[in-house]
Design an enzyme around this catalytic site. Structure first.
Site, PDB file in Angstrom:
ATOM      1  CG  HIS A 197      -2.009  -0.960   1.213  1.00  0.00           C
ATOM      2  ND1 HIS A 197      -3.211  -0.714   1.830  1.00  0.00           N
ATOM      3  CD2 HIS A 197      -2.123  -2.194   0.660  1.00  0.00           C
ATOM      4  CE1 HIS A 197      -4.015  -1.739   1.656  1.00  0.00           C
ATOM      5  NE2 HIS A 197      -3.377  -2.659   0.950  1.00  0.00           N
TER       6      HIS A 197
ATOM      7  CD  GLU B 283      -2.275   4.404   2.973  1.00  0.00           C
ATOM      8  OE1 GLU B 283      -3.459   4.662   3.204  1.00  0.00           O
ATOM      9  OE2 GLU B 283      -1.920   3.538   2.134  1.00  0.00           O
TER      10      GLU B 283
ATOM     11  CB  CYS C 276      -6.959  -0.186   4.634  1.00  0.00           C
ATOM     12  SG  CYS C 276      -5.228  -0.727   4.775  1.00  0.00           S
TER      13      CYS C 276
ATOM     14  CB  CYS D 252      -2.563   2.047   5.934  1.00  0.00           C
ATOM     15  SG  CYS D 252      -1.983   1.148   4.468  1.00  0.00           S
TER      16      CYS D 252
END
Length: 151
Positions: free
Chosen positions: A53, A55, A83, A86
């Site tokens: 991801h 992040e 999410c 993260c």
């Protein structure tokens, strides 16, 4: 707010790059003392990795750049609400401030589906919601519209 817009534009450039690569267009940057110390974009498809991801990538780069895992002087700018994974990384890295653009009604864990920062964890960042929300939402809407039209 002026700085928030500047840094969100930088995160949007990374989201654009992700979209060009066929990834869900999410971009993130970590800023410390006015300097970008970490950049990330979604790479789950390319890397074949659920952990890839934006992040996570930006936080990882910031830790390497700054030489430590405590990012208590850093702000994270991300185009889409984080999410659960993260959000956990934000808590564990001690990010001072989270700034995000678009809400994520399916997996958002900073208020849309659940707010994990409301739980009694040892760290709670300041949260700024909706910076460049329209632009951050549009890149996602456009990406998924193109994807559906290909089928």
């Amino acid at each position: 707010m002026k700085d928030d817009i500047f840094y969100m534009k930088e995160a949007l450039l990374l989201a654009d790059l992700a979209a060009e690569e066929g990834e869900v267009p999410v971009g993130a940057i970590v800023v410390c003392d006015g300097e970008i110390v970490g950049r990330g974009r979604n790479r789950r498809e390319k890397d074949k990795n659920a952990l890839a991801h934006a992040e996570i990538e930006a936080i990882n780069e910031a830790c390497k750049t700054l030489g430590g895992w405590r990012l208590w002087k850093c702000d994270l700018y991300v185009t889409l609400e984080p999410c659960p994974m993260c959000t956990g990384a934000i808590i564990n890295s001690r990010i001072r401030r989270l700034v995000y653009g678009a809400d994520d009604k399916k997996a958002g864990s900073a208020g849309s589906v659940v707010n994990l920062f409301d739980l009694p964890y040892n760290h709670k960042p300041e949260i700024v919601i909706g910076v460049m929300k329209d632009e951050c939402s549009e890149i996602l809407t456009s990406f998924f519209k193109k994807l559906r039209n290909r089928k």
